[in-house]
Design a protein around this motif. Structure first.
Motif, short mmCIF file in Angstrom:
data_model
loop_
_atom_site.label_atom_id
_atom_site.label_comp_id
_atom_site.label_asym_id
_atom_site.label_seq_id
_atom_site.Cartn_x
_atom_site.Cartn_y
_atom_site.Cartn_z
N ASN A 39 0.77 -1.22 0.16
CA ASN A 39 0.01 -0.15 0.00
C ASN A 39 0.81 1.23 0.14
OD1 ASN A 39 -3.08 -0.79 -0.05
ND2 ASN A 39 -2.20 -2.07 1.84
N LYS A 40 1.93 1.24 -0.41
CA LYS A 40 3.00 2.50 -0.34
C LYS A 40 2.66 3.04 -1.70
CE LYS A 40 6.81 0.62 2.71
NZ LYS A 40 8.22 0.29 2.61
N LYS A 41 2.93 4.48 -1.49
CA LYS A 41 2.82 5.19 -2.62
C LYS A 41 3.95 4.97 -3.53
CE LYS A 41 -0.55 7.58 -1.83
NZ LYS A 41 -1.96 7.44 -2.70
N GLY A 42 3.56 5.06 -4.94
CA GLY A 42 4.64 4.56 -6.09
C GLY A 42 4.46 3.38 -6.55
N THR A 43 5.58 2.81 -7.25
CA THR A 43 5.41 1.50 -7.90
C THR A 43 6.24 0.57 -6.79
OG1 THR A 43 7.51 2.29 -9.06
CG2 THR A 43 5.24 2.34 -10.36
N THR A 44 5.72 -0.74 -7.06
CA THR A 44 6.38 -1.85 -6.21
C THR A 44 6.32 -3.18 -7.23
OG1 THR A 44 5.26 -0.91 -4.17
CG2 THR A 44 5.84 -3.15 -4.06
N LEU A 45 7.54 -3.55 -7.30
CA LEU A 45 7.68 -4.89 -7.76
C LEU A 45 7.54 -5.94 -6.80
CD1 LEU A 45 8.31 -6.31 -10.39
CD2 LEU A 45 10.65 -6.24 -9.80
N VAL A 46 6.65 -6.95 -7.15
CA VAL A 46 6.56 -8.04 -6.08
C VAL A 46 7.33 -9.44 -6.90
CG1 VAL A 46 5.04 -9.54 -4.73
CG2 VAL A 46 4.42 -7.11 -4.89
N MET A 47 8.17 -9.82 -6.29
CA MET A 47 8.71 -11.07 -6.85
C MET A 47 8.05 -12.22 -5.87
SD MET A 47 11.14 -13.80 -7.11
CE MET A 47 11.52 -14.90 -8.02
N PRO A 73 11.23 0.19 -10.22
CA PRO A 73 10.15 0.41 -9.21
C PRO A 73 10.82 1.25 -7.94
CG PRO A 73 10.22 -1.85 -9.96
CD PRO A 73 11.49 -1.19 -10.45
N ASN A 74 9.74 1.79 -7.20
CA ASN A 74 10.38 2.66 -6.09
C ASN A 74 10.55 1.71 -4.81
OD1 ASN A 74 7.71 4.53 -7.14
ND2 ASN A 74 9.76 5.58 -6.95
N HIS A 75 10.01 0.48 -4.96
CA HIS A 75 9.98 -0.43 -3.68
C HIS A 75 10.31 -1.97 -4.37
CE1 HIS A 75 8.28 2.84 -1.47
NE2 HIS A 75 7.24 2.73 -2.43
N LEU A 76 10.84 -2.78 -3.66
CA LEU A 76 11.30 -4.26 -4.23
C LEU A 76 10.88 -5.14 -3.21
CD1 LEU A 76 14.58 -3.60 -5.85
CD2 LEU A 76 12.34 -3.79 -7.17
N GLY A 111 -0.56 0.70 -4.76
CA GLY A 111 -1.33 -0.29 -4.12
C GLY A 111 -2.24 -1.21 -5.12
N LYS A 112 -2.30 -0.67 -6.55
CA LYS A 112 -3.16 -1.20 -7.51
C LYS A 112 -2.26 -2.01 -8.54
CE LYS A 112 -6.79 0.60 -5.70
NZ LYS A 112 -7.40 -0.35 -4.78
N ILE A 113 -2.87 -3.32 -8.88
CA ILE A 113 -2.09 -4.25 -9.80
C ILE A 113 -2.03 -3.36 -11.23
CG2 ILE A 113 -4.19 -5.40 -10.57
CD1 ILE A 113 -0.61 -7.02 -10.27
N VAL A 114 -0.69 -3.17 -11.81
CA VAL A 114 -0.45 -2.87 -13.13
C VAL A 114 -0.44 -3.79 -14.28
CG1 VAL A 114 0.89 -1.49 -14.83
CG2 VAL A 114 0.51 -0.67 -12.51
N THR A 115 0.46 -4.79 -13.72
CA THR A 115 0.57 -5.87 -14.75
C THR A 115 1.16 -7.06 -13.99
OG1 THR A 115 1.40 -6.53 -16.97
CG2 THR A 115 2.77 -5.08 -15.81
N PHE A 138 9.29 -1.57 -16.88
CA PHE A 138 9.66 -0.56 -15.99
C PHE A 138 9.74 0.92 -16.68
CE2 PHE A 138 12.81 -3.49 -13.54
CZ PHE A 138 11.72 -4.05 -12.86
N ASP A 139 10.17 0.67 -18.20
CA ASP A 139 10.08 1.83 -19.04
C ASP A 139 8.66 2.41 -19.26
OD1 ASP A 139 12.71 1.79 -19.77
OD2 ASP A 139 12.24 0.58 -21.51
N GLU A 140 7.68 1.66 -19.06
CA GLU A 140 6.26 2.19 -19.27
C GLU A 140 5.76 2.61 -18.21
OE1 GLU A 140 4.15 -1.23 -20.86
OE2 GLU A 140 4.81 -0.87 -22.83
N ASN A 141 6.23 2.29 -16.82
CA ASN A 141 5.55 2.55 -15.46
C ASN A 141 6.40 3.22 -14.54
OD1 ASN A 141 2.86 1.07 -16.30
ND2 ASN A 141 4.07 -0.33 -16.66
N CYS A 142 7.64 3.14 -14.47
CA CYS A 142 8.48 3.70 -13.46
C CYS A 142 9.34 5.02 -13.85
CB CYS A 142 9.52 2.54 -13.14
SG CYS A 142 8.77 0.88 -12.33
N GLU A 143 9.79 5.63 -12.75
CA GLU A 143 10.44 6.86 -12.96
C GLU A 143 12.05 6.44 -12.97
OE1 GLU A 143 9.13 9.78 -10.32
OE2 GLU A 143 7.19 9.37 -10.84
N GLU A 144 12.70 7.25 -13.86
CA GLU A 144 14.26 7.14 -13.68
C GLU A 144 14.77 7.23 -12.05
OE1 GLU A 144 17.14 8.87 -16.22
OE2 GLU A 144 15.61 8.84 -18.02
#
Length: 145
Positions: A39-47, A73-76, A111-115, A138-144
């Motif tokens: 639920n953190k702000k930003g992008t999170t990659l869940v492996m 992603p901001n969070h891994l 907190g919402k699924i992108v893909t 990452f190119d489509e959804n994350c920031e540098e």
């Protein structure tokens, strides 16, 4: 000589956990940790880690190498399917529209699924193929960074 299956599997699980945490992913082992992390702000990659030989042997190196990129992603974070069952089930609650799949990757934004990159996108491919797929996401959804 009789082999202790649980001891053998414990070694495999420990090595698989170590691979991902040493790569920089935060291990989530409880539903509460999952809720807090996803639920953190930003992008999170869940492996979603797994002891599955073929696909796991592709997913873990891909997870470690894909993040060395201009955009990421901001969070891994990681959960371990078949080991931390409650945490994995809670994480899968966030992956609306996707069936359970392990190993796999889920990208969430706020907190919402992108893909997702599901097992069928990993098994039979090389780690480089999966790295390229993740970096495209990452190119489509994350920031540098």
């Amino acid at each position: 000589m009789k082999m202790d299956f649980n001891l053998f599997m414990g070694d495999i699980v420990d090595a698989a956990r170590k691979d991902i945490t040493e790569a920089g992913y935060e291990q989530l082992t409880t539903p509460e940790e999952v809720d807090q992390a996803l639920n953190k702000k930003g992008t999170t990659l869940v492996m979603i880690n797994s002891t599955c030989g073929c696909a796991g042997g592709v997913a873990r190196p891909a997870a470690a190498n894909a993040i060395h990129y201009d955009k990421r992603p901001n969070h891994l974070v990681t959960v371990f399917a078949g080991q931390d069952r409650e945490a994995t089930e809670r994480a899968r609650d966030y992956f609306e529209g996707y069936p359970p799949s392990s190993p796999s990757f889920a990208l969430l934004k706020d907190g919402k699924i992108v893909t997702m990159v599901e097992r069928h996108d990993i098994e039979g491919f090389s780690p480089v193929d999966v790295v390229n797929r993740l970096q495209h996401i990452f190119d489509e959804n994350c920031e540098e960074v």
